[in-house]
Scaffold this active site. Structure first.
Site, PDB file in Angstrom:
ATOM      1  N   GLY A  20     -12.758  91.134  44.423  1.00  0.00           N
ATOM      2  CA  GLY A  20     -13.842  91.554  44.869  1.00  0.00           C
ATOM      3  C   GLY A  20     -14.452  91.227  43.843  1.00  0.00           C
ATOM      4  N   ASP A  40      -6.597  82.658  38.944  1.00  0.00           N
ATOM      5  CA  ASP A  40      -6.191  83.378  39.520  1.00  0.00           C
ATOM      6  C   ASP A  40      -5.017  82.925  39.707  1.00  0.00           C
ATOM      7  OD1 ASP A  40      -5.832  85.689  41.568  1.00  0.00           O
ATOM      8  OD2 ASP A  40      -7.758  86.338  40.719  1.00  0.00           O
ATOM      9  N   ASP A  64      -0.872  82.983  36.327  1.00  0.00           N
ATOM     10  CA  ASP A  64      -0.178  84.356  35.559  1.00  0.00           C
ATOM     11  C   ASP A  64      -0.396  84.424  34.303  1.00  0.00           C
ATOM     12  OD1 ASP A  64       0.695  86.980  34.860  1.00  0.00           O
ATOM     13  OD2 ASP A  64       2.518  86.458  35.004  1.00  0.00           O
ATOM     14  N   ASN A  91     -12.144  89.201  33.926  1.00  0.00           N
ATOM     15  CA  ASN A  91     -11.567  90.717  34.867  1.00  0.00           C
ATOM     16  C   ASN A  91     -10.644  90.572  35.691  1.00  0.00           C
ATOM     17  OD1 ASN A  91     -12.971  91.877  37.241  1.00  0.00           O
ATOM     18  ND2 ASN A  91     -11.889  89.803  38.083  1.00  0.00           N
ATOM     19  N   SER A 143     -13.437 100.338  32.211  1.00  0.00           N
ATOM     20  CA  SER A 143     -12.705 100.922  33.362  1.00  0.00           C
ATOM     21  C   SER A 143     -13.212 102.597  32.426  1.00  0.00           C
ATOM     22  CB  SER A 143     -11.237 101.425  33.302  1.00  0.00           C
ATOM     23  OG  SER A 143     -11.047 102.448  34.358  1.00  0.00           O
ATOM     24  N   TYR A 156      -2.880 102.641  32.611  1.00  0.00           N
ATOM     25  CA  TYR A 156      -3.723 101.999  32.550  1.00  0.00           C
ATOM     26  C   TYR A 156      -5.014 102.552  32.012  1.00  0.00           C
ATOM     27  CZ  TYR A 156      -8.099 101.106  35.371  1.00  0.00           C
ATOM     28  OH  TYR A 156      -9.367 100.020  35.819  1.00  0.00           O
ATOM     29  N   LYS A 160      -7.037 100.222  29.197  1.00  0.00           N
ATOM     30  CA  LYS A 160      -8.555  99.666  29.505  1.00  0.00           C
ATOM     31  C   LYS A 160      -9.045 100.487  27.696  1.00  0.00           C
ATOM     32  CE  LYS A 160      -8.856  97.627  33.037  1.00  0.00           C
ATOM     33  NZ  LYS A 160      -9.102  95.986  33.366  1.00  0.00           N
TER      34      LYS A 160
END
Length: 250
Positions: A20, A40, A64, A91, A143, A156, A160
């Site tokens: 997205g 990607d 990867d 990203n 994030s 996570y 970040k």
């Protein structure tokens, strides 16, 4: 979105380009005049098609990017696409919830590899080109969760938080070469990844906590990414811009 060619003639690498945020950023950079290297793990045909529809060139590279060998394999193609790289948007990443008592070291390491190591590896692959040309823009996706008290996010948030530290330190090392490095901290957003990892109920709950009470979308960070990857941000480096509808205040 702007119709001006603020990125005319630039060459941008966007990781996670099939998702997205990556798709939206790639498409808007192309509208503003950039050619796109869409990286990607998954096919990014739709992103390449959108870039070409905007009148720009594009190539997709599947790899990867947490794997040093695979990054090394695609590096000649990244640098050979246009002979240089001007912009890097780091990203690619995942947004897992993990129970700390059930989390094993292999899973911990995998999350760090995807969210942090990949940014280091791709950055290392392209900064020589930026240095040689005396101009570069690196935009890392972090994030807003670091400012929240959310359970089951230890690996996570650790990854970040490290992205923000990486951004700040890298900005100091690369500034002498005309390269800026900044980060964006989005909110929980309605993207394919957000819907998969977060779910609609949580997206709605988060939106209710924001000053701007709607669920975030990929379009909400595109303008920030375009600013940070343009000449307009030449005096901005080492910063983290929180684009989360006013949930976290910094």
């Amino acid at each position: 979105m702007s119709s001006t060619l603020s990125h005319s003639g630039r060459v941008a690498v966007v990781t996670g380009a099939a998702g997205g945020f990556g798709h939206a950023i790639s498409t808007e950079l192309a509208r503003r005049g950039a050619d796109i290297i869409a990286v990607d793990l998954n096919p990014a045909d739709h992103t390449v098609a959108a870039v070409e529809e905007a009148g720009r060139k594009a190539v997709q590279l599947q790899a990867d990017i947490s794997d040093p060998a695979q990054v090394a394999a695609i590096t000649p193609e990244m640098l050979g696409f246009a002979g240089r790289v001007d912009i890097l948007v780091n990203n690619a990443g995942i947004f897992p919830f993990e129970n700390l008592f059930e989390l094993d070291f292999a899973r911990w390491k995998r999350i760090q590899e995807i969210n942090l190591d990949s940014q280091f590896l791709i950055t290392k692959a392209v900064i020589g080109s930026m240095r040689d040309n005396g101009w570069g823009r690196i935009v890392n996706l972090a994030s807003n969760s670091l400012g929240l008290a959310v359970p089951n996010m230890v690996p996570y948030m650790a990854s970040k938080g490290a992205v923000i530290g990486f951004t700040r330190a890298l900005a100091s090392d690369l500034a002498p070469y005309g390269i800026t490095v900044n980060a964006i901290s989005p909110t929980a957003s309605r993207t394919p990844g957000g819907e998969h990892f977060i779910g609609e109920d949580t997206l709605t709950m988060v939106a209710g906590m924001q000053a701007i009470k709607r669920v975030g979308t990929a379009a909400d960070i595109v303008g920030v990414a375009c600013f940070l990857s343009s000449e307009d941000s030449s005096f901005v480096t080492g910063q983290t811009i929180v684009a989360d509808g006013g949930l976290v205040r910094v």
